[in-house]
Design an enzyme around this catalytic site. Structure first.
Site, PDB file in Angstrom:
ATOM      1  N   GLU A  91       0.807  -1.225   0.000  1.00 41.26           N
ATOM      2  CA  GLU A  91       0.000   0.000   0.000  1.00 41.26           C
ATOM      3  C   GLU A  91       0.842   1.277   0.000  1.00 41.26           C
ATOM      4  O   GLU A  91       0.312   2.372  -0.213  1.00 41.26           O
ATOM      5  CB  GLU A  91      -0.942  -0.011   1.208  1.00 41.26           C
ATOM      6  N   GLU A 122       6.748 -21.906   7.904  1.00 40.74           N
ATOM      7  CA  GLU A 122       7.325 -20.993   8.893  1.00 40.74           C
ATOM      8  C   GLU A 122       8.467 -21.642   9.663  1.00 40.74           C
ATOM      9  O   GLU A 122       9.285 -20.950  10.278  1.00 40.74           O
ATOM     10  CB  GLU A 122       6.258 -20.513   9.871  1.00 40.74           C
TER      11      GLU A 122
END
Length: 311
Positions: A91, A122
């Site tokens: 963004e 992960e």
């Protein structure tokens, strides 16, 4: 990528894994009462973030220094943390017209794991280290985000970054545990137990969103990507945003729509050039030159063109 293992279990000691005494009867309540309990827990998050603002400021200053020196900021995360980091980085381009390589997100499991949960990615520390080895450099800033404070993908990435001479920051929700790796700044947000034990997409995730948004916005402000609290660096890529650019010019200058629209056209659609032109009454070309000299910082450009302090 290392194949997943199904015979290894790790006990995570973190407040986010504990049972919350305030929500133990949540499954006995009406929908509205469930929502009220969740909302009450969410209201604890801003104060938890407020407690780490000094550390967050140190991290932002490191990022400003890295970007001014030609470096980059790298976000590293997995699951919810990685998705929030990816969102924040994405963004910044339309909001502040930040160069797309200023903020780079590295999510465990890659693009596929952004949409679908991919098991065990992960836990692959070697993948985290390799990601940073390929993409980061000395002088960059690498910011890892992990609710538990121990995610191997993130920890290994930070270790690799430190050996390469990059600045390092760890954001976690496990204030009771020491950092698993040496970092320049540790930001441990104490959000406590989740409404649903271990569901770190809740308060921990909310705090991470606040931390990342505050961090990146502060960096953009310090780099002059705003004028006052206006998004003067935004990219007007659609009709709504083109209308917003005119409104920003009107609010910043107090001038009418016709004058602002004309100035924007004379500036080739560059909002900052139009703004400096209107505030100083110098030609658009000269305004553009001042912005070039000041790396796009409106107030610094005004300081060069106006006598006395820039307004």
């Amino acid at each position: 990528m290392t194949p997943p293992r199904h015979d290894v279990a790790v006990r995570v000691e973190s407040p986010t894994e504990a049972r919350n005494p305030r929500t133990q009867d949540i499954d006995r309540l009406s929908t509205l009462e469930v929502l009220r309990l969740i909302n009450a827990e969410d209201q604890l998050v801003p104060d938890a973030v407020a407690a780490v603002l000094p550390e967050l400021a140190r991290a932002a200053d490191l990022a400003v220094g890295a970007l001014r020196a030609g470096g980059r900021v790298h976000y590293v995360g997995a699951g919810t943390s990685g998705r929030l980091a990816t969102l924040d980085a994405a963004e910044l381009v339309p909001t502040f017209n930040a160069p797309p390589d200023w903020f780079v997100a590295h999510h465990a499991g890659g693009r596929d794991a952004l949409v679908n949960a991919v098991e065990d990615v992960e836990d692959q520390g070697t993948d985290g280290a390799a990601e940073i080895r390929r993409h980061a450099a000395a002088g960059d800033l690498v910011l890892g985000v992990t609710a538990s404070g121990r995610t191997p993908f993130v920890v290994a990435a930070l270790e690799q970054a430190r050996t390469m001479g990059a600045h390092t920051v760890l954001v976690s929700n496990n204030p009771t545990a020491p950092a698993p790796v040496e970092v320049d700044v540790l930001i441990a947000v104490d959000t406590g137990p989740e409404a649903i034990a271990g569901s770190t997409r809740m308060k921990a995730g909310t705090s991470q969103k606040l931390v990342l948004t505050s961090f990146s916005t502060a960096v953009m402000v310090r780099l002059g990507r705003t004028y006052s609290n206006l998004m003067v660096s935004m990219r007007a890529t659609n009709a709504k945003l083109r209308g917003r650019t005119v409104r920003i010019l009107r609010e910043a200058t107090g001038l009418g729509e016709l004058e602002c629209t004309t100035a924007l056209a004379d500036a080739g659609g560059d909002l900052k050039v139009a703004l400096v032109h209107l505030l100083t009454n110098v030609p658009a070309a000269r305004a553009a030159e001042a912005l070039e000299r000041t790396q796009g910082h409106v107030r610094h450009a005004l300081g060069q063109l106006l006598p006395g302090p820039a307004s």
